[in-house]
Design an enzyme around this catalytic site. Sequence first.
Site, short mmCIF file in Angstrom:
data_model
loop_
_atom_site.label_atom_id
_atom_site.label_comp_id
_atom_site.label_asym_id
_atom_site.label_seq_id
_atom_site.Cartn_x
_atom_site.Cartn_y
_atom_site.Cartn_z
N ASP A 264 0.85 -1.19 0.00
CA ASP A 264 0.00 0.00 0.00
C ASP A 264 0.89 1.24 0.00
O ASP A 264 2.11 1.14 0.13
CB ASP A 264 -0.97 -0.02 1.18
CG ASP A 264 -0.26 -0.03 2.52
OD1 ASP A 264 0.96 0.21 2.55
OD2 ASP A 264 -0.92 -0.26 3.54
N SER A 265 0.29 2.39 -0.17
CA SER A 265 1.08 3.62 -0.33
C SER A 265 1.59 4.18 0.99
O SER A 265 2.49 5.02 1.00
CB SER A 265 0.23 4.69 -1.01
OG SER A 265 -0.81 5.12 -0.15
N GLY A 266 1.00 3.75 2.09
CA GLY A 266 1.35 4.32 3.38
C GLY A 266 0.47 5.48 3.79
O GLY A 266 0.57 5.97 4.92
N GLY A 267 -0.39 5.93 2.89
CA GLY A 267 -1.25 7.07 3.19
C GLY A 267 -2.19 6.82 4.35
O GLY A 267 -2.42 7.70 5.19
N PHE A 268 -2.73 5.60 4.43
CA PHE A 268 -3.67 5.27 5.51
C PHE A 268 -2.98 5.36 6.87
O PHE A 268 -3.53 5.89 7.83
CB PHE A 268 -4.27 3.88 5.31
CG PHE A 268 -5.16 3.45 6.44
CD1 PHE A 268 -6.46 3.92 6.53
CD2 PHE A 268 -4.70 2.60 7.43
CE1 PHE A 268 -7.29 3.55 7.60
CE2 PHE A 268 -5.52 2.22 8.49
CZ PHE A 268 -6.81 2.70 8.57
N ASP B 63 -3.32 8.22 -1.82
CA ASP B 63 -4.67 8.78 -1.92
C ASP B 63 -4.95 9.63 -0.69
O ASP B 63 -4.28 9.51 0.33
CB ASP B 63 -5.73 7.68 -2.07
CG ASP B 63 -5.72 6.69 -0.92
OD1 ASP B 63 -4.63 6.50 -0.31
OD2 ASP B 63 -6.76 6.09 -0.62
N ASP C 47 -7.92 -7.70 1.54
CA ASP C 47 -6.90 -7.85 2.59
C ASP C 47 -7.50 -7.39 3.91
O ASP C 47 -8.41 -6.57 3.93
CB ASP C 47 -5.66 -6.99 2.27
CG ASP C 47 -5.88 -5.54 2.68
OD1 ASP C 47 -5.45 -5.15 3.79
OD2 ASP C 47 -6.50 -4.78 1.90
N CYS D 57 -5.12 -27.97 12.93
CA CYS D 57 -6.27 -28.86 13.15
C CYS D 57 -5.91 -30.33 12.98
O CYS D 57 -6.51 -31.20 13.61
CB CYS D 57 -7.42 -28.48 12.22
SG CYS D 57 -8.27 -26.96 12.73
N HIS E 197 -4.09 -21.46 11.51
CA HIS E 197 -5.47 -21.90 11.30
C HIS E 197 -6.33 -20.82 10.66
O HIS E 197 -7.04 -21.07 9.68
CB HIS E 197 -6.12 -22.33 12.62
CG HIS E 197 -7.59 -22.52 12.47
ND1 HIS E 197 -8.14 -23.65 11.87
CD2 HIS E 197 -8.64 -21.69 12.74
CE1 HIS E 197 -9.45 -23.51 11.81
NE2 HIS E 197 -9.79 -22.33 12.33
#
Length: 373
Positions: free
Chosen positions: A89-93, A143, A270, A313, A339
């Site tokens: 991702d761009s890192g903006g978040f 963004d 994701d 499992c 799991h």
Amino acid sequence: MEFKIDGTSQGARACTIKTAHSTILTPVFMPVGTQGTVKALDANDMLELGAKIILGNTYHLYLRPGSKLIKKFGGLHGFSKFPNSFLTDSGGFQAFSLSNNSKPDENGITFKSHIDGSRHYFTPKSVLDTQYDLNSDIMMILDDLVALPNTDERIKTSIQRTTKWAQEAINYHMEQKQKGIGTHQNIFAIIQGGTSKEFRKLSAQQLCDMSDFDGFAIGGLSVGEPNEQMYETVEWTTQFMPKDKPRYLMGVGTPEDLIENIERGVDMFDCVMPTRNARNGTLFTSFGKLNIKKAEFKDDANPIDNECSCYTCKNFSRAYLNHLFRAAEITYFRLASIHNIHYYLNLMKQAREAILADNWSEFKKEFYVKRSK
């Protein structure tokens, strides 16, 4: 990137994406490897689980250990030894969510490091330069993310900036490819607009008109809005996205969210949920969620899920996992994460099989019936 649609059923799509490092069958869930690793697991674990693509986080890797160091090791693939695809991702978040005083302007985002308080500035070009160093297979543009709810004026500004930055990013990427940089790397734009149909349409049309992008993402959802509102927004937005390119819904979500949004035409997902929930004692099963912390599992000889074929499992009981969790043993984090990720990846495999057999409705019905028992 090569992309083809292998089949459809009730709006759901089964596709194939080929990158320089792997062939990805969709619908696909991408485990989140924030620091270049999925928490508690290594590259071999991810290969055993059958993961063809995982997520890396540009913000975190830019701050620590630094993209130049990772480049010395041959990018994320050489550094982590995971040979399949990476999406970064761009890192903006993170600049938006982790910094107390991030400040977007017309040219980028100023933020303080959550590690040491140092000041940094992300621009559409600089985040691509970082991702060129990381050598990821799919790069996300910068963004302008806004918190919801928000004013129409702020959301309009977000769309204008995101479109402007997208144009800068795609122009820069084309220039860099001419110089031999990022030639096998793909670039996705991110559609914004909150939950407004008008704004989502505007953002989607502006971005999807830029035909050089390899795929498109829907961002800015799963941030507290009701599920039905999210589903409506996705269903509305996908109609304005090209059919011949991948569609990615960022940061989503629960197993139910995946099923509902696959039906609305999304290919890629994701979320930190499977690993974060695993660490907190919540395990996903074919019949719903199971809280391994509960005393009722203290002497339970059953596996987490009798229908599951994962390593955990096949080898360990609920009683053992209950014990490990209560003892705060690190091994618990690994076994629980194996799991939960297996559950998510296997759910996507089953969804794909249902789409290719054109029996999506039956598959979806059975999914919910089992969870209601």
